[in-house]
Design an enzyme around this catalytic site. Structure first.
Site, PDB file in Angstrom:
ATOM      1  N   LYS A 161       0.863  -1.183   0.000  1.00  0.00           N
ATOM      2  CA  LYS A 161       0.000   0.000   0.000  1.00  0.00           C
ATOM      3  C   LYS A 161       0.895   1.227   0.000  1.00  0.00           C
ATOM      4  O   LYS A 161       1.786   1.349   0.833  1.00  0.00           O
ATOM      5  CB  LYS A 161      -0.875  -0.031   1.248  1.00  0.00           C
ATOM      6  CG  LYS A 161      -1.698   1.206   1.465  1.00  0.00           C
ATOM      7  CD  LYS A 161      -2.746   0.952   2.536  1.00  0.00           C
ATOM      8  CE  LYS A 161      -2.445   1.737   3.793  1.00  0.00           C
ATOM      9  NZ  LYS A 161      -3.521   1.584   4.792  1.00  0.00           N
ATOM     10  N   LEU A 162       0.641   2.131  -0.956  1.00  0.00           N
ATOM     11  CA  LEU A 162       1.410   3.374  -1.020  1.00  0.00           C
ATOM     12  C   LEU A 162       0.577   4.495  -0.432  1.00  0.00           C
ATOM     13  O   LEU A 162      -0.605   4.639  -0.760  1.00  0.00           O
ATOM     14  CB  LEU A 162       1.736   3.739  -2.471  1.00  0.00           C
ATOM     15  CG  LEU A 162       2.422   2.682  -3.341  1.00  0.00           C
ATOM     16  CD1 LEU A 162       2.652   3.256  -4.744  1.00  0.00           C
ATOM     17  CD2 LEU A 162       3.740   2.238  -2.722  1.00  0.00           C
ATOM     18  N   LYS A 163       1.189   5.314   0.403  1.00  0.00           N
ATOM     19  CA  LYS A 163       0.519   6.531   0.858  1.00  0.00           C
ATOM     20  C   LYS A 163       0.613   7.554  -0.273  1.00  0.00           C
ATOM     21  O   LYS A 163       1.698   7.757  -0.850  1.00  0.00           O
ATOM     22  CB  LYS A 163       1.203   7.080   2.111  1.00  0.00           C
ATOM     23  CG  LYS A 163       1.051   6.175   3.337  1.00  0.00           C
ATOM     24  CD  LYS A 163      -0.351   6.245   3.934  1.00  0.00           C
ATOM     25  CE  LYS A 163      -0.395   5.480   5.256  1.00  0.00           C
ATOM     26  NZ  LYS A 163      -1.716   5.585   5.895  1.00  0.00           N
ATOM     27  N   ASP A 188      -3.470   4.778  -0.324  1.00  0.00           N
ATOM     28  CA  ASP A 188      -4.211   5.342   0.809  1.00  0.00           C
ATOM     29  C   ASP A 188      -3.933   6.835   0.862  1.00  0.00           C
ATOM     30  O   ASP A 188      -2.775   7.256   0.948  1.00  0.00           O
ATOM     31  CB  ASP A 188      -3.746   4.670   2.108  1.00  0.00           C
ATOM     32  CG  ASP A 188      -4.524   5.167   3.331  1.00  0.00           C
ATOM     33  OD1 ASP A 188      -5.462   5.962   3.172  1.00  0.00           O
ATOM     34  OD2 ASP A 188      -4.170   4.740   4.451  1.00  0.00           O
ATOM     35  N   ASN A 190      -5.541   9.021   3.102  1.00  0.00           N
ATOM     36  CA  ASN A 190      -5.805   9.597   4.432  1.00  0.00           C
ATOM     37  C   ASN A 190      -6.556  10.933   4.356  1.00  0.00           C
ATOM     38  O   ASN A 190      -6.244  11.874   5.085  1.00  0.00           O
ATOM     39  CB  ASN A 190      -4.508   9.761   5.226  1.00  0.00           C
ATOM     40  CG  ASN A 190      -3.908   8.426   5.666  1.00  0.00           C
ATOM     41  OD1 ASN A 190      -2.891   7.998   5.124  1.00  0.00           O
ATOM     42  ND2 ASN A 190      -4.547   7.750   6.595  1.00  0.00           N
ATOM     43  N   GLU A 217      -7.927   4.257  -0.961  1.00  0.00           N
ATOM     44  CA  GLU A 217      -8.446   4.307   0.405  1.00  0.00           C
ATOM     45  C   GLU A 217      -8.598   5.748   0.877  1.00  0.00           C
ATOM     46  O   GLU A 217      -7.668   6.541   0.761  1.00  0.00           O
ATOM     47  CB  GLU A 217      -7.462   3.545   1.309  1.00  0.00           C
ATOM     48  CG  GLU A 217      -7.863   3.457   2.760  1.00  0.00           C
ATOM     49  CD  GLU A 217      -6.853   2.639   3.567  1.00  0.00           C
ATOM     50  OE1 GLU A 217      -6.001   1.944   2.965  1.00  0.00           O
ATOM     51  OE2 GLU A 217      -6.900   2.718   4.803  1.00  0.00           O
ATOM     52  N   LYS A 266     -10.496  -1.699  11.463  1.00  0.00           N
ATOM     53  CA  LYS A 266      -9.488  -1.605  12.523  1.00  0.00           C
ATOM     54  C   LYS A 266     -10.210  -1.628  13.865  1.00  0.00           C
ATOM     55  O   LYS A 266     -11.049  -0.751  14.114  1.00  0.00           O
ATOM     56  CB  LYS A 266      -8.722  -0.289  12.430  1.00  0.00           C
ATOM     57  CG  LYS A 266      -7.841  -0.133  11.208  1.00  0.00           C
ATOM     58  CD  LYS A 266      -7.174   1.235  11.208  1.00  0.00           C
ATOM     59  CE  LYS A 266      -6.314   1.410   9.966  1.00  0.00           C
ATOM     60  NZ  LYS A 266      -5.814   2.784   9.825  1.00  0.00           N
TER      61      LYS A 266
HETATM   62 MG   LIG Z   1      -5.839   4.233   5.935  1.00  0.00          MG
END
Ligand SMILES: [Mg+2]
Length: 375
Positions: A161-163, A188, A190, A217, A266
């Site tokens: 997963k890459l931010k 992702d 954020n 995401e 989560k």
């Molecule tokens: Mg996230």
């Protein structure tokens, strides 16, 4: 099972690699742990709140304060159900719930994975291991990113997963996809596309549609389910929600609005393992893809996440990394390790299945609260 007391333990641990952010370089971080003591056993839970309130509103010092002043006294007097009187503070609640559940399960000799399977409507076949995934931060430099991704793929991670964020999206995704054509890849944001609005986010993120991503995401704000629903209709890549979902009721709203095709589950974000199972079950019966997220947990929180991730509705690899991805030395006897096949074993022993061992030098603070009000 009688709860005799609850202890809040703050530890300070060294990171495996310094964590570089816009605020500087961090070589260690503190973690709040909860220890629940009964006549028969003790159990542990981890509070995943980070030092600063930049992921959600919760943060470490605030979580510790609400645990001591409001949550632990209620649970000591009235059990876990008494936490419902307190609004919010999902991560603090999740830590306390995990500790009490762990103590009860250890006393009965029951593994957490089996206890969660028993209450889930979609437990699926028994799984001894789950696929491991890893997250890679914003490096700001494509060569450094490719080096980092190559390292993780070489270690055996099955999904990366890459931010991403405005200005750091299509270039890193294209570079990683070019270097790793078959890699299970997702991004992702954020919430970082919020400032662009739905139109701006759609324009920026549509450029990712040709790269075979599993999902994008949380592109928009954590309170913008309608925006996510609109954005999702304009992208080919499935949208996943993370920060926007703080409860099973939130998940119900997101599903009803068509705000996501995937959910990151989560326990800390939704207030505990039992609520996480409810969200998981909702995903399974609603045809929503699901995976178990992570929050830089020590071996305490990671063991609980691995038990959760074994449920059948988790259709995608989670953010379930080995202990050495984050920590120089973990605080459990059997830290999560990456197997040769890119999986991590689900702990099978009673409770969370690992024993906690705190180096004395790591303990910053201990606060004991007795059920009878004494110290
Ligand atoms: Mg996230």
């Amino acid at each position: 099972m009688e709860l005799k007391g609850i202890e809040l333990v703050t530890v300070r641990l060294s990171l495996a690699e310094p964590w570089v952010t816009a605020m500087g370089r961090i070589a260690e971080r503190s973690v709040v742990l909860v220890r629940a003591v009964t006549d028969d056993a003790e159990g542990w839970g981890e509070c995943v709140a980070q030092p600063e309130p930049t992921y959600t509103a919760e943060y470490e010092a605030g979580a510790r304060a609400v645990l001591e002043a409001h949550l632990a006294p209620r649970v000591l007097a009235g059990g876990l159900a008494a936490m419902e009187a307190v609004k919010g503070h999902q991560m603090a609640k999740a830590a306390l719930e995990a500790a009490v559940l762990d103590a009860g399960l250890r006393a009965r000799g029951v593994a957490l994975v089996d206890a969660l399977r028993a209450v889930s409507s979609h437990p699926g076949p028994h799984r001894e291991r789950v696929p491991a995934g890893v997250a890679v931060g914003v490096t700001g430099d494509v060569d450094r990113l490719l080096e980092e991704v190559g390292k993780r793929v070489g270690e055996g991670y099955r999904r990366v997963k890459l931010k991403v964020g405005p200005g750091w999206d299509v270039v890193p995704v294209a570079a990683v996809r070019d270097a790793h054509p078959g890699l299970a890849l997702q991004v992702d944001a954020n919430g970082s596309y919020r400032a662009l609005g739905v139109d701006g986010a759609a324009g920026a993120l549509a450029r990712l549609d040709g790269y075979g991503l599993l999902m994008v995401e949380q592109p928009l704000g954590d309170d913008d389910l309608v925006g996510h629903a609109e954005l999702g209709r304009r992208l080919a890549t499935p949208l996943c929600l993370d920060e926007a979902i703080a409860s099973d009721d939130d998940a119900a709203s997101a599903v009803a609005l068509g705000a996501c095709r995937v959910l990151n589950v989560k326990p800390g974000r939704v207030g505990g393992l039992r609520e996480a199972v409810r969200v998981h079950d909702r995903c399974a019966r609603s045809g929503i893809g699901a995976w178990c997220g992570g929050m830089l947990e020590t071996g305490v929180g990671r063991a609980a996440n691995l038990a959760l991730a074994a449920l059948g509705g988790f259709s995608l690899p989670g953010d379930l990394s080995a202990s050495d991805r984050y920590w120089a030395t973990d605080i459990v006897d059997r830290p999560a390790t990456l197997q040769a096949d890119g999986t991590i074993a689900v702990p099978a022993g009673p409770g969370i299945g690992v024993s906690v061992s705190l180096p004395p030098a790591s303990v910053v603070d201990r606060t004991w609260m007795s059920a009878r009000g004494g110290a």
